[in-house]
Design a protein around this motif. Structure first.
Motif, PDB file in Angstrom:
ATOM      1  N   LEU A 131      -8.115  -2.259  -0.472  1.00  0.00           N
ATOM      2  CA  LEU A 131      -8.858  -1.825   0.711  1.00  0.00           C
ATOM      3  C   LEU A 131      -9.288  -3.019   1.555  1.00  0.00           C
ATOM      4  CD1 LEU A 131     -11.041   1.021  -0.838  1.00  0.00           C
ATOM      5  CD2 LEU A 131      -8.913   1.240   0.457  1.00  0.00           C
ATOM      6  N   GLU A 132      -9.659  -4.099   0.885  1.00  0.00           N
ATOM      7  CA  GLU A 132     -10.061  -5.313   1.604  1.00  0.00           C
ATOM      8  C   GLU A 132      -8.890  -5.868   2.416  1.00  0.00           C
ATOM      9  OE1 GLU A 132     -11.918  -9.753   0.639  1.00  0.00           O
ATOM     10  OE2 GLU A 132     -11.177  -8.482  -0.977  1.00  0.00           O
ATOM     11  N   LEU A 133      -7.705  -5.924   1.810  1.00  0.00           N
ATOM     12  CA  LEU A 133      -6.536  -6.455   2.507  1.00  0.00           C
ATOM     13  C   LEU A 133      -6.145  -5.591   3.706  1.00  0.00           C
ATOM     14  CD1 LEU A 133      -4.373  -7.521  -0.555  1.00  0.00           C
ATOM     15  CD2 LEU A 133      -5.171  -9.043   1.259  1.00  0.00           C
ATOM     16  N   ALA A 134      -6.426  -4.296   3.612  1.00  0.00           N
ATOM     17  CA  ALA A 134      -6.039  -3.390   4.680  1.00  0.00           C
ATOM     18  C   ALA A 134      -7.027  -3.357   5.833  1.00  0.00           C
ATOM     19  CB  ALA A 134      -5.892  -1.970   4.110  1.00  0.00           C
ATOM     20  N   MET A 135      -8.174  -3.999   5.654  1.00  0.00           N
ATOM     21  CA  MET A 135      -9.229  -3.913   6.663  1.00  0.00           C
ATOM     22  C   MET A 135      -8.752  -4.433   8.015  1.00  0.00           C
ATOM     23  SD  MET A 135     -13.107  -5.357   6.311  1.00  0.00           S
ATOM     24  CE  MET A 135     -13.224  -4.590   4.700  1.00  0.00           C
ATOM     25  N   ALA A 136      -9.070  -3.697   9.055  1.00  0.00           N
ATOM     26  CA  ALA A 136      -8.658  -4.093  10.393  1.00  0.00           C
ATOM     27  C   ALA A 136      -9.302  -5.415  10.775  1.00  0.00           C
ATOM     28  CB  ALA A 136      -9.042  -3.012  11.397  1.00  0.00           C
ATOM     29  N   GLY A 137      -8.567  -6.197  11.547  1.00  0.00           N
ATOM     30  CA  GLY A 137      -9.120  -7.463  12.012  1.00  0.00           C
ATOM     31  C   GLY A 137      -8.043  -8.508  12.142  1.00  0.00           C
ATOM     32  N   ASP A 138      -8.291  -9.502  12.946  1.00  0.00           N
ATOM     33  CA  ASP A 138      -7.332 -10.567  13.184  1.00  0.00           C
ATOM     34  C   ASP A 138      -7.595 -11.671  12.173  1.00  0.00           C
ATOM     35  OD1 ASP A 138      -5.504 -12.292  14.111  1.00  0.00           O
ATOM     36  OD2 ASP A 138      -6.439 -12.636  16.060  1.00  0.00           O
ATOM     37  N   GLN A 195      -8.363   0.809   8.604  1.00  0.00           N
ATOM     38  CA  GLN A 195      -7.976   0.354   9.945  1.00  0.00           C
ATOM     39  C   GLN A 195      -8.526   1.274  11.035  1.00  0.00           C
ATOM     40  OE1 GLN A 195      -3.681  -0.269   9.837  1.00  0.00           O
ATOM     41  NE2 GLN A 195      -3.844  -1.105   7.775  1.00  0.00           N
ATOM     42  N   ASP A 196      -9.296   2.276  10.615  1.00  0.00           N
ATOM     43  CA  ASP A 196      -9.994   3.181  11.531  1.00  0.00           C
ATOM     44  C   ASP A 196      -9.062   3.807  12.567  1.00  0.00           C
ATOM     45  OD1 ASP A 196     -12.243   4.524  12.354  1.00  0.00           O
ATOM     46  OD2 ASP A 196     -12.827   2.990  13.802  1.00  0.00           O
ATOM     47  N   ARG A 246     -18.276  -0.217   4.529  1.00  0.00           N
ATOM     48  CA  ARG A 246     -17.096   0.553   4.921  1.00  0.00           C
ATOM     49  C   ARG A 246     -16.177   0.794   3.726  1.00  0.00           C
ATOM     50  NH1 ARG A 246     -14.976   4.719   7.287  1.00  0.00           N
ATOM     51  NH2 ARG A 246     -12.800   4.430   7.936  1.00  0.00           N
ATOM     52  N   ILE A 247     -15.980  -0.240   2.906  1.00  0.00           N
ATOM     53  CA  ILE A 247     -15.156  -0.065   1.708  1.00  0.00           C
ATOM     54  C   ILE A 247     -15.775   0.981   0.792  1.00  0.00           C
ATOM     55  CG2 ILE A 247     -14.366  -1.200  -0.418  1.00  0.00           C
ATOM     56  CD1 ILE A 247     -13.902  -3.728   1.211  1.00  0.00           C
ATOM     57  N   ASP A 248     -17.080   0.925   0.617  1.00  0.00           N
ATOM     58  CA  ASP A 248     -17.774   1.900  -0.226  1.00  0.00           C
ATOM     59  C   ASP A 248     -17.607   3.314   0.325  1.00  0.00           C
ATOM     60  OD1 ASP A 248     -19.648   2.523  -2.452  1.00  0.00           O
ATOM     61  OD2 ASP A 248     -20.966   3.110  -0.811  1.00  0.00           O
ATOM     62  N   GLU A 249     -17.698   3.428   1.647  1.00  0.00           N
ATOM     63  CA  GLU A 249     -17.546   4.732   2.288  1.00  0.00           C
ATOM     64  C   GLU A 249     -16.150   5.296   2.054  1.00  0.00           C
ATOM     65  OE1 GLU A 249     -17.835   6.675   6.809  1.00  0.00           O
ATOM     66  OE2 GLU A 249     -17.875   4.493   6.512  1.00  0.00           O
ATOM     67  N   VAL A 250     -15.127   4.447   2.223  1.00  0.00           N
ATOM     68  CA  VAL A 250     -13.748   4.895   2.038  1.00  0.00           C
ATOM     69  C   VAL A 250     -13.485   5.241   0.578  1.00  0.00           C
ATOM     70  CG1 VAL A 250     -11.331   4.148   2.125  1.00  0.00           C
ATOM     71  CG2 VAL A 250     -12.834   3.727   4.074  1.00  0.00           C
ATOM     72  N   LEU A 251     -14.034   4.460  -0.349  1.00  0.00           N
ATOM     73  CA  LEU A 251     -13.884   4.776  -1.772  1.00  0.00           C
ATOM     74  C   LEU A 251     -14.396   6.178  -2.077  1.00  0.00           C
ATOM     75  CD1 LEU A 251     -14.968   1.392  -3.392  1.00  0.00           C
ATOM     76  CD2 LEU A 251     -12.737   2.492  -3.686  1.00  0.00           C
ATOM     77  N   LYS A 252     -15.507   6.544  -1.478  1.00  0.00           N
ATOM     78  CA  LYS A 252     -16.054   7.880  -1.693  1.00  0.00           C
ATOM     79  C   LYS A 252     -15.154   8.944  -1.075  1.00  0.00           C
ATOM     80  CE  LYS A 252     -20.859   6.288  -1.920  1.00  0.00           C
ATOM     81  NZ  LYS A 252     -22.163   6.213  -1.215  1.00  0.00           N
TER      82      LYS A 252
END
Length: 268
Positions: A124-131, A186-187, A149-155
């Motif tokens: 999930l960390e690697l997939a996080m949006a950002g440059d 990546q929202d 955000r990672i915690d939210e997606v895990l849930k």
């Protein structure tokens, strides 16, 4: 799976992506789209409209054009004719694949593509949006907002208890949920999900239905699937493709009772 390819999807710089205009409540317009491969028309004057926040199911026999349709939306295939708009102002046919991903369209293929030697959290960390470069990603300290955000997606994907597990050790269904979670990091405004329950147990299929249903509203979700029981469990509107065009559209009851659909697809 290539780390750089995944991170490239999160790049393209969402902050500089064209602004999405949903003033007409339509997030995706495909109009008069035709695609030919060596004389075979994979899409034939296809017209499709997806509302903002909608969960739409796309069904149809093999060769109906479902994959080609998703390829056009994501920039992998350019149509011979037609137009494809994301909201009112984003012309998808002028953007590259990374630019389309950056604009807010995420695609999940049938086979899950996670990083098997990394934990659920690291995926999930690697997939996080950002440059960010891969090296910066691996050494950076996450902010409280990012951790939240990672915690939210895990849930959302139901993997909180497996956060430290290696992705390679997850069940097939859990890998599918993790990849959906990687897209959510990546929202995206629009998610394209290809045959999400293929190979799943009945319990995993039920959880996947709950997951995709929960995403509708905040995201627009297009699901391509052959499992009719699964489609019935999640669909509000079903689009049936045949020979590259829309054959029928409506509720599951409507399309199941359509003589044309029974003849070319459900009658099998």
């Amino acid at each position: 799976m290539n780390v750089g390819r995944l991170l490239g999807q999160g790049q393209g710089q969402r902050s500089r992506a064209p602004k999405l205009d949903l003033s007409h409540n339509i997030i995706l317009y495909l109009e008069d789209i035709s695609v030919s491969f060596d004389g075979f028309k994979a899409l034939n004057n296809l017209n499709l409209y997806i509302e903002a926040g909608e969960l739409r199911c796309i069904i149809g026999p093999n060769g109906a054009g479902k994959t080609t349709m998703m390829d056009v939306i994501t920039g992998k295939t350019r149509p011979d004719v037609g137009s494809a708009w994301f909201g009112q102002t984003v012309d998808l046919l002028t953007l590259s694949e990374p630019e389309i991903a950056a604009a807010g369209i995420g695609r999940k293929f049938q086979k899950p593509t996670v990083f098997p030697n990394h934990s659920v959290f690291e995926n999930l960390e690697l997939a996080m949006a950002g440059d960010k470069s891969v090296w910066k990603t691996l050494i950076a300290k996450l902010s409280g907002e990012q951790l939240g955000r990672i915690d939210e997606v895990l849930k959302i994907i139901g993997l909180t208890e497996r956060v430290e597990a290696l992705a390679g050790g997850l069940s097939h269904g859990q890998k599918q949920w993790l990849e959906i979670g990687m897209l959510l990091m990546q929202d995206p405004e629009l998610l394209l999900v290809d045959e999400p329950v293929a190979g799943m147990t009945p319990q995993e299929t039920e959880k996947t239905a709950e997951l995709l249903t929960s995403l509708a509203g905040k995201h627009s979700v297009v699901v391509v699937e052959h499992d009719m029981a699964f489609v019935r469990s999640i669909a509000r509107t079903v689009t049936v493709l045949h020979q590259g065009s829309v054959l029928a559209e409506g509720s599951m009851d409507q399309v199941q009772n359509d003589p044309k659909v029974i003849e070319v697809y459900l009658g099998d």
